[in-house]
Design an enzyme around this catalytic site. Sequence first.
Site, PDB file in Angstrom:
ATOM      1  N   GLU A 172       1.587  -0.408  -4.907  1.00 47.54           N
ATOM      2  CA  GLU A 172       0.555   0.549  -5.285  1.00 47.54           C
ATOM      3  C   GLU A 172       1.197   1.907  -5.560  1.00 47.54           C
ATOM      4  O   GLU A 172       1.572   2.634  -4.638  1.00 47.54           O
ATOM      5  CB  GLU A 172      -0.499   0.701  -4.183  1.00 47.54           C
ATOM      6  CG  GLU A 172      -1.695   1.524  -4.648  1.00 47.54           C
ATOM      7  CD  GLU A 172      -2.135   2.630  -3.703  1.00 47.54           C
ATOM      8  OE1 GLU A 172      -3.159   3.263  -3.983  1.00 47.54           O
ATOM      9  OE2 GLU A 172      -1.447   2.881  -2.686  1.00 47.54           O
ATOM     10  N   ASP A 191       0.831  -1.200   0.000  1.00 49.79           N
ATOM     11  CA  ASP A 191       0.000   0.000   0.000  1.00 49.79           C
ATOM     12  C   ASP A 191       0.872   1.259   0.000  1.00 49.79           C
ATOM     13  O   ASP A 191       1.920   1.301   0.658  1.00 49.79           O
ATOM     14  CB  ASP A 191      -0.872  -0.025   1.276  1.00 49.79           C
ATOM     15  CG  ASP A 191      -1.798   1.168   1.378  1.00 49.79           C
ATOM     16  OD1 ASP A 191      -2.708   1.275   0.542  1.00 49.79           O
ATOM     17  OD2 ASP A 191      -1.595   2.007   2.291  1.00 49.79           O
TER      18      ASP A 191
END
Length: 551
Positions: free
Chosen positions: A287, A251
């Site tokens: 990401e 993330d």
Amino acid sequence: MLRMRSDLRCITGKLCFAFQQECKRLLRRMPPSVKDNMRNLLLLLLAAFGLCWTQYKSNPKPVRTSIVHLFEWRWIDIALECERYLAPNGFAGVQVSPPNENLVVMSPWRPWWERYQPISYKLCSRSGNENEFRDMVTRCNNVGVHIYVDAVINHMCGSGAGSGYHGICGSYFNAGSRDFPAVPYSSYDFNDRICQTASGDIENYSDPIQVRNCRLSGLVDLTQRREDVRSKIAEYMNHMIDIGVAGFRIDASKHIWPMDINAILSKLNNLNTRWFTKGSRPFIYQEVIDLGGEAVRSSEYFRNGHVTEFKYGAQLGTVLRKWNGEKMADLKSWGENWSLMPSDKAVVFVDNHDNQRGHGAGGASILTFWNPRLYKMAVSFMLAHPYGFTRIMSSYWWPRDIQNGKDFNDWVGPPSNVDGSIKPVTINPNGTCGNDWVCEHRWDQIRKMVTFRNVVYGQPITQWWDNSNHQVAFERDGKGFVVFNNDDRNLSAVLPTGLPPGVYCDIISGQKEGSLCTGIQIRVATNGTAHFQINSRAEDPFIAIHVEAKL
Ligand code: AAO
């Protein structure tokens, strides 16, 4: 030595393949007047090279090529889903929501995004406890479906979260003094002294230094340059690797220096040999939102692994919505020519948990389950096309409240009971989900295109047809053929499919059941052509056939 051998296999394989293609082309074009023995000679050579091709084919076993993000699902439901649905339908894996302890947010009430505010690395969340997590990983691996964890390692909770025992499993923290004893992290482990912006937050995305050293949306920002931070993160990830997870979505990778991710990855264990071959490394996808025009580029992260390609859904949505005069015919060059990253680095998706509700990036063109007809086409195009590693979104329903383009209910969490616990995913008699779970991955067309992608795996696009407008068709060399009609006019065309002659069952309108087809039948003639008809107003204006759906 090993590498040389595999290179050789690859080169030989490619030569065989090129030769086969050339023979096929010659045969197709050969006028009937050409003597029969010439044809026979070519057929003989083709058969010989067919053998050599089979020998060098990379994947003799049935392959699984797509993962599904079961957003906010409970571990016990995922374990069941692996066994009853994902394995039998050829899914490769599941991206699960962050499994670590997070902040409990009461205002707004239990938003989905509380899970992106870590308090500790205990495996304890609304999806379940560590025992349930272990059980899920074991049961999914046992049926060949692997688990990919959403790892939130850029930051901890919001700086204004206060202090107390408000971790979802009761861990204490003090956001103000940057104290997270359950890890433990202390103020030295955060970037506050390094960030140069006045607010301490990221203020300008064209400055790569603040994008990495300052707080994303006020989330207290870890210094991954410090050895103890790297070790704590690696320890958390290794704990899950040892349990049996196969990889990670990292993330907010854009907000971590690529070399720091690299240093963390170098500390990771090999995958658990109970399920993976010795020496296997975790699959990593980072990401990074790079729609162009910002300082941070996806390419900076390639050496660490795969990267999310956010242009994919944004551009595909624009084409299917016919915005800016774009046509499906333009997709002939879909891939790197659209300034997408190299295919072997890209994780692709039509929408994700952020941009389906206006978070993150992608903009208004993003297609979601709220627009099912175009959505099914977009996901099916993605699954039919060879570019990238595909991830399918599986959502829950929420009461949208859109005013001036913004959804004021973008925070609403998963279907839950009054005590905040997540509701089970129930399965209706027709295979769809209940309790407000949308389960796009269980939509018939999407399920069957997941199979299509597995069947045509490794085959390039060998024939492309379009009407210069919104009707297109393409062949995945000798294994499958798809036709899309996003036009206002009906489609009726005789197209070269490249498939062996016979009768095929269209997997979109029906399916092959024994020797019968419950949908449209497509007859491929001896010269490889077939007649396709698609009404422009059909609910699913596309047809897909593949060699395993031949009657
Ligand atoms: C919540 C509250 C906040 C509060 C915070 C702390 O909503 O108000 O300040 O808590 O108390 C999720 C939610 C957040 C939530 C957070 C923590 O989405 O709302 O904050 O949990 O609970 C950036 C990042 C990207 C990130 C995305 C949301 O680069 O990594 O923001 N995604 C991941 C997760 C996401 C999660 C987090 C990270 C945090 O997937 O679920 O947040 O763990 C530009 C940049 C992008 C940037 C966006 C949004 O995009 O390029 O990098 O994403 O802005 O800030 C055009 C441009 C495009 C631009 C876009 C928007 O399209 O082309 O580049 O406009 O301006």
